[in-house]
Design a protein around this motif. Structure first.
Motif, mmCIF file in Angstrom:
data_model
loop_
_atom_site.group_PDB
_atom_site.id
_atom_site.type_symbol
_atom_site.label_atom_id
_atom_site.label_comp_id
_atom_site.label_asym_id
_atom_site.label_seq_id
_atom_site.Cartn_x
_atom_site.Cartn_y
_atom_site.Cartn_z
ATOM 1 N N LYS A 44 36.154 5.214 39.176
ATOM 2 C CA LYS A 44 37.446 5.880 39.407
ATOM 3 C C LYS A 44 38.196 6.046 38.081
ATOM 4 O O LYS A 44 38.832 7.071 37.850
ATOM 5 C CB LYS A 44 38.246 5.029 40.403
ATOM 6 C CG LYS A 44 39.226 5.784 41.234
ATOM 7 C CD LYS A 44 38.602 6.775 42.207
ATOM 8 C CE LYS A 44 39.653 7.744 42.708
ATOM 9 N NZ LYS A 44 39.133 8.831 43.519
ATOM 10 N N ARG A 45 38.072 5.044 37.204
ATOM 11 C CA ARG A 45 38.721 5.150 35.888
ATOM 12 C C ARG A 45 38.102 6.314 35.112
ATOM 13 O O ARG A 45 38.794 7.100 34.474
ATOM 14 C CB ARG A 45 38.537 3.829 35.121
ATOM 15 C CG ARG A 45 39.387 3.707 33.852
ATOM 16 C CD ARG A 45 39.048 2.463 33.053
ATOM 17 N NE ARG A 45 37.607 2.293 32.853
ATOM 18 C CZ ARG A 45 36.873 2.964 31.968
ATOM 19 N NH1 ARG A 45 37.439 3.845 31.175
ATOM 20 N NH2 ARG A 45 35.571 2.748 31.868
ATOM 21 N N GLU A 46 36.771 6.428 35.197
ATOM 22 C CA GLU A 46 36.083 7.538 34.526
ATOM 23 C C GLU A 46 36.569 8.884 35.063
ATOM 24 O O GLU A 46 36.744 9.850 34.321
ATOM 25 C CB GLU A 46 34.579 7.444 34.771
ATOM 26 C CG GLU A 46 33.857 6.488 33.861
ATOM 27 C CD GLU A 46 32.349 6.620 34.053
ATOM 28 O OE1 GLU A 46 31.801 7.691 33.736
ATOM 29 O OE2 GLU A 46 31.749 5.653 34.544
ATOM 30 N N LEU A 47 36.776 8.950 36.398
ATOM 31 C CA LEU A 47 37.226 10.211 36.991
ATOM 32 C C LEU A 47 38.633 10.562 36.522
ATOM 33 O O LEU A 47 38.900 11.700 36.135
ATOM 34 C CB LEU A 47 37.184 10.141 38.522
ATOM 35 C CG LEU A 47 35.806 10.075 39.188
ATOM 36 C CD1 LEU A 47 35.953 10.088 40.713
ATOM 37 C CD2 LEU A 47 34.919 11.233 38.757
ATOM 38 N N PHE A 48 39.528 9.554 36.532
ATOM 39 C CA PHE A 48 40.907 9.831 36.125
ATOM 40 C C PHE A 48 40.995 10.168 34.634
ATOM 41 O O PHE A 48 41.919 10.844 34.202
ATOM 42 C CB PHE A 48 41.840 8.673 36.506
ATOM 43 C CG PHE A 48 42.342 8.785 37.921
ATOM 44 C CD1 PHE A 48 43.181 9.835 38.302
ATOM 45 C CD2 PHE A 48 41.951 7.867 38.889
ATOM 46 C CE1 PHE A 48 43.636 9.955 39.617
ATOM 47 C CE2 PHE A 48 42.409 7.980 40.207
ATOM 48 C CZ PHE A 48 43.244 9.027 40.567
ATOM 49 N N ALA A 49 40.019 9.705 33.845
ATOM 50 C CA ALA A 49 40.019 10.054 32.420
ATOM 51 C C ALA A 49 39.713 11.544 32.241
ATOM 52 O O ALA A 49 40.028 12.143 31.219
ATOM 53 C CB ALA A 49 38.986 9.213 31.683
ATOM 54 N N ARG A 50 39.105 12.160 33.260
ATOM 55 C CA ARG A 50 38.699 13.560 33.142
ATOM 56 C C ARG A 50 39.533 14.511 33.980
ATOM 57 O O ARG A 50 39.577 15.705 33.728
ATOM 58 C CB ARG A 50 37.228 13.708 33.517
ATOM 59 C CG ARG A 50 36.329 13.126 32.460
ATOM 60 C CD ARG A 50 34.978 12.750 33.020
ATOM 61 N NE ARG A 50 34.138 12.147 31.995
ATOM 62 C CZ ARG A 50 34.208 10.868 31.657
ATOM 63 N NH1 ARG A 50 35.075 10.062 32.241
ATOM 64 N NH2 ARG A 50 33.414 10.378 30.719
ATOM 65 N N SER A 51 40.139 13.981 35.066
ATOM 66 C CA SER A 51 40.879 14.863 35.964
ATOM 67 C C SER A 51 42.098 14.149 36.539
ATOM 68 O O SER A 51 41.988 13.010 36.984
ATOM 69 C CB SER A 51 39.974 15.285 37.119
ATOM 70 O OG SER A 51 40.764 15.704 38.217
ATOM 71 N N PRO A 52 43.237 14.845 36.585
ATOM 72 C CA PRO A 52 44.434 14.222 37.158
ATOM 73 C C PRO A 52 44.256 13.888 38.632
ATOM 74 O O PRO A 52 44.949 13.019 39.158
ATOM 75 C CB PRO A 52 45.521 15.285 36.968
ATOM 76 C CG PRO A 52 44.834 16.530 36.577
ATOM 77 C CD PRO A 52 43.480 16.188 36.057
ATOM 78 N N ALA A 53 43.331 14.561 39.312
ATOM 79 C CA ALA A 53 43.123 14.300 40.741
ATOM 80 C C ALA A 53 42.159 13.137 40.962
ATOM 81 O O ALA A 53 41.998 12.659 42.084
ATOM 82 C CB ALA A 53 42.593 15.556 41.420
ATOM 83 N N GLY A 54 41.473 12.692 39.904
ATOM 84 C CA GLY A 54 40.540 11.570 40.032
ATOM 85 C C GLY A 54 39.340 11.902 40.891
ATOM 86 O O GLY A 54 38.794 11.036 41.582
ATOM 87 N N LYS A 55 38.930 13.170 40.876
ATOM 88 C CA LYS A 55 37.754 13.590 41.666
ATOM 89 C C LYS A 55 36.921 14.555 40.846
ATOM 90 O O LYS A 55 37.412 15.154 39.891
ATOM 91 C CB LYS A 55 38.215 14.289 42.948
ATOM 92 C CG LYS A 55 38.841 13.344 43.981
ATOM 93 C CD LYS A 55 39.142 14.071 45.263
ATOM 94 C CE LYS A 55 39.912 13.192 46.242
ATOM 95 N NZ LYS A 55 39.164 12.055 46.749
ATOM 96 N N VAL A 56 35.676 14.737 41.240
ATOM 97 C CA VAL A 56 34.843 15.792 40.671
ATOM 98 C C VAL A 56 34.675 16.861 41.749
ATOM 99 O O VAL A 56 34.783 16.537 42.936
ATOM 100 C CB VAL A 56 33.449 15.260 40.235
ATOM 101 C CG1 VAL A 56 33.537 14.547 38.925
ATOM 102 C CG2 VAL A 56 32.796 14.405 41.314
ATOM 103 N N PRO A 57 34.427 18.106 41.340
ATOM 104 C CA PRO A 57 34.153 18.602 40.002
ATOM 105 C C PRO A 57 35.426 18.893 39.188
ATOM 106 O O PRO A 57 36.490 19.111 39.751
ATOM 107 C CB PRO A 57 33.407 19.910 40.294
ATOM 108 C CG PRO A 57 34.020 20.400 41.579
ATOM 109 C CD PRO A 57 34.291 19.154 42.378
ATOM 110 N N VAL A 58 35.203 18.928 37.858
ATOM 111 C CA VAL A 58 36.235 19.311 36.897
ATOM 112 C C VAL A 58 35.585 20.214 35.855
ATOM 113 O O VAL A 58 34.486 19.900 35.391
ATOM 114 C CB VAL A 58 36.797 18.082 36.136
ATOM 115 C CG1 VAL A 58 37.962 18.498 35.252
ATOM 116 C CG2 VAL A 58 37.215 16.981 37.072
ATOM 117 N N LEU A 59 36.247 21.311 35.526
ATOM 118 C CA LEU A 59 35.751 22.193 34.468
ATOM 119 C C LEU A 59 36.684 22.085 33.270
ATOM 120 O O LEU A 59 37.904 22.197 33.437
ATOM 121 C CB LEU A 59 35.713 23.645 34.959
ATOM 122 C CG LEU A 59 35.176 24.662 33.950
ATOM 123 C CD1 LEU A 59 33.647 24.573 33.842
ATOM 124 C CD2 LEU A 59 35.568 26.086 34.333
#
Ligand SMILES: N[C@@H](CCC(=O)N[C@@H](CS)C(=O)NCC(=O)O)C(=O)O
Length: 217
Positions: A44-59
């Motif tokens: 979850k930390r990895e997801l939030f590091a990439r997206s404000p929603a904390g979910k994938v996908p992210v472009l």
């Protein structure tokens, strides 16, 4: 221009990641890919590091970050002028947008009873009422779109609508959801599954080893 980065989840399970990935691949958009191992450790930390929603996908496209599968497909259609994006005909485009939104916002019964696992050995499952109603609705909307367009895809040429229903084609196959009278929609689902990019996604998902017990039942 830097090559866009698509952050995705496990290819085995992440149906939301598959949708924009397939769209971009079918359109020949060069892509970097980063995979987060979902539901493991500190994911979850990895997801939030990439997206404000904390979910994938992210472009991530230069300075622009786009999250959510549908937002990514819309962004890609506009930004890359996708050849296989939305249908060219305005009426077909309106229907394509409607069934894509319907998928994006609904089908909770089917999604919860028949989670995507590309490695599942095809076998039927007992459907509850909500899942059975969703299966009936998919049959209806695929049948209607294919009857209007004549195929081979929902709106003739491959479009965002097909990318959105690709994980549903996986579910119909892996949970043996077709009825004997489903020849046309079955052929459509098989056509989707036979796309070289779909086969590449499935092969990668089958080869994954970071399995999640609850999705392997
Ligand atoms: N509405 C979002 C849903 C995204 C979503 O739920 N992604 C799942 C993976 S398929 C996820 O990130 N799950 C991890 C979590 O919720 O912690 C979309 O369309 O992209």
């Amino acid at each position: 221009m830097t090559t866009p980065l698509l952050v995705i989840g496990n290819k085995r399970y992440s149906s939301w990641s598959l949708r924009p990935w397939l769209l971009l691949r079918v359109n020949g958009i060069e892509l970097r890919e980063e995979r987060v191992s979902l539901y493991q450790g500190d994911y979850k930390r990895e997801l939030f590091a990439r997206s404000p929603a904390g979910k994938v996908p992210v472009l991530v496209d230069g300075e622009v970050t786009v999250w959510d599968s549908l937002a990514i497909c819309e962004y890609a259609a506009e930004r890359f002028g996708l050849r296989h994006g939305w249908p060219k005909d305005a009426k077909a485009r309106a229907r394509a947008r409607s069934i894509t939104a319907e998928m994006h916002a609904g089908f909770v019964g089917l999604r919860s009873r028949c989670g995507m696992n590309v490695a599942r050995v095809p076998a039927p499952v007992a459907l509850d009422e909500a899942a059975a109603a969703d299966v009936a609705r998919v049959r209806e909307l695929w049948g209607d779109a294919l009857a209007r367009s004549g195929g081979p895809f929902l709106f003739g040429d491959f479009s965002i609508a097909d990318a959105f229903y690709a994980p549903v084609a996986v579910r119909f196959d892996r949970y043996a959801l077709f009825s004997p009278e489903d020849a046309t929609i079955r052929a459509y689902a098989e056509r989707l599954l036979a796309l070289p990019d779909m086969q590449a996604w499935v092969a990668a998902g089958v080869a994954e080893t970071d399995l999640v017990a609850q999705f392997e039942q």
